[in-house]
Design a protein around this motif. Structure first.
Motif, PDB file in Angstrom:
ATOM      1  N   GLY A  52       0.832  -1.198   0.000  1.00  0.00           N
ATOM      2  CA  GLY A  52       0.000   0.000   0.000  1.00  0.00           C
ATOM      3  C   GLY A  52       0.861   1.240   0.000  1.00  0.00           C
ATOM      4  O   GLY A  52       2.088   1.156  -0.063  1.00  0.00           O
ATOM      5  N   GLY A  53       0.218   2.390   0.071  1.00  0.00           N
ATOM      6  CA  GLY A  53       0.967   3.637   0.101  1.00  0.00           C
ATOM      7  C   GLY A  53       0.106   4.823  -0.235  1.00  0.00           C
ATOM      8  O   GLY A  53      -1.124   4.760  -0.194  1.00  0.00           O
ATOM      9  N   VAL A  65      -3.425   1.544  -6.582  1.00  0.00           N
ATOM     10  CA  VAL A  65      -3.389   0.128  -6.196  1.00  0.00           C
ATOM     11  C   VAL A  65      -2.480  -0.646  -7.148  1.00  0.00           C
ATOM     12  O   VAL A  65      -1.598  -1.410  -6.720  1.00  0.00           O
ATOM     13  CB  VAL A  65      -4.819  -0.481  -6.184  1.00  0.00           C
ATOM     14  N   ILE A  66      -2.674  -0.453  -8.436  1.00  0.00           N
ATOM     15  CA  ILE A  66      -1.884  -1.158  -9.447  1.00  0.00           C
ATOM     16  C   ILE A  66      -0.403  -0.803  -9.312  1.00  0.00           C
ATOM     17  O   ILE A  66       0.464  -1.682  -9.327  1.00  0.00           O
ATOM     18  CB  ILE A  66      -2.420  -0.828 -10.863  1.00  0.00           C
ATOM     19  N   ARG A  67      -0.112   0.482  -9.191  1.00  0.00           N
ATOM     20  CA  ARG A  67       1.274   0.938  -9.094  1.00  0.00           C
ATOM     21  C   ARG A  67       1.955   0.436  -7.823  1.00  0.00           C
ATOM     22  O   ARG A  67       3.052  -0.122  -7.857  1.00  0.00           O
ATOM     23  CB  ARG A  67       1.330   2.472  -9.147  1.00  0.00           C
ATOM     24  N   ALA A  69       1.173  -2.049  -5.814  1.00  0.00           N
ATOM     25  CA  ALA A  69       1.334  -3.513  -5.796  1.00  0.00           C
ATOM     26  C   ALA A  69       2.569  -3.915  -6.586  1.00  0.00           C
ATOM     27  O   ALA A  69       3.368  -4.744  -6.133  1.00  0.00           O
ATOM     28  CB  ALA A  69       0.095  -4.203  -6.356  1.00  0.00           C
ATOM     29  N   TYR A  70       2.740  -3.310  -7.753  1.00  0.00           N
ATOM     30  CA  TYR A  70       3.895  -3.674  -8.569  1.00  0.00           C
ATOM     31  C   TYR A  70       5.197  -3.153  -7.959  1.00  0.00           C
ATOM     32  O   TYR A  70       6.192  -3.884  -7.879  1.00  0.00           O
ATOM     33  CB  TYR A  70       3.752  -3.177 -10.015  1.00  0.00           C
ATOM     34  N   GLU A  71       5.201  -1.907  -7.509  1.00  0.00           N
ATOM     35  CA  GLU A  71       6.426  -1.334  -6.933  1.00  0.00           C
ATOM     36  C   GLU A  71       6.921  -2.100  -5.707  1.00  0.00           C
ATOM     37  O   GLU A  71       8.114  -2.241  -5.494  1.00  0.00           O
ATOM     38  CB  GLU A  71       6.204   0.132  -6.532  1.00  0.00           C
ATOM     39  N   GLU A  72       5.978  -2.588  -4.896  1.00  0.00           N
ATOM     40  CA  GLU A  72       6.362  -3.230  -3.633  1.00  0.00           C
ATOM     41  C   GLU A  72       6.525  -4.738  -3.729  1.00  0.00           C
ATOM     42  O   GLU A  72       7.201  -5.332  -2.887  1.00  0.00           O
ATOM     43  CB  GLU A  72       5.356  -2.874  -2.535  1.00  0.00           C
ATOM     44  N   THR A  73       5.896  -5.367  -4.733  1.00  0.00           N
ATOM     45  CA  THR A  73       5.921  -6.832  -4.783  1.00  0.00           C
ATOM     46  C   THR A  73       6.209  -7.412  -6.158  1.00  0.00           C
ATOM     47  O   THR A  73       6.464  -8.611  -6.269  1.00  0.00           O
ATOM     48  CB  THR A  73       4.571  -7.419  -4.315  1.00  0.00           C
TER      49      THR A  73
END
Length: 152
Positions: A52-53, A65-67, A69-73
């Motif tokens: 999240g963020g 949400v899309i960004r 999720a990809y940036e963190e995982t």
């Protein structure tokens, strides 16, 4: 509405009704699963937590949400749905929108910035995981997980 005090000592109000608060969400949290396992991110200081963020200027909540999720995982998500929101009563109050999703793909080679990448955790092990972030241990998280399990 469900009210509790978070582990930072702030009052929090959790709602499962859309637009329950007067201020717009500026943060997002993602409760995503891949084949019955929760998608967590491994934060180098806090430990394991849901991704999240903050929502960036000009970005929709779903885009955030899309960004995030990809940036963190490294995860690409599908079936993204609004689930809940909560209002945190701190020095600068804010609302966080909570979304559920399914993991379509995990990119093992994504460029890591803020986290150590993705961890998949079965539901039965989630709350017993010894490296959980303190964010994962408050009454609101337990309530969201309880409510989410009722939907399945």
């Amino acid at each position: 509405m469900f009210k509790f005090t978070d582990l930072n000592g702030y009052g929090v109000t959790l709602s499962f009704k859309k637009e329950a608060f007067e201020i717009e969400p500026t943060h997002i949290l993602i409760l995503a699963k891949k084949q019955n396992q929760w998608l967590l991110t491994n934060h180098p200081k806090r430990g394991l937590e849901f991704p999240g963020g903050k929502v960036e200027v000009g970005e929709t909540l779903t885009e955030a949400v899309i960004r995030e999720a990809y940036e963190e995982t490294g995860a690409t998500l599908t079936n993204i749905e609004w689930f809940a929101s909560y209002y945190v009563q701190c020095e600068e109050p804010f609302v966080k929108a909570v979304y559920t999703a399914e993991v379509q793909l995990l990119d093992e080679d994504f460029k890591r910035y803020e986290t150590l990448g993705a961890v998949l955790c079965p539901t039965e092990d989630l709350m017993n995981e010894e490296h959980l972030s303190f964010y994962m241990k408050d009454a609101g998280m337990k309530k969201m997980l309880e409510k989410e399990s009722e939907r399945v």
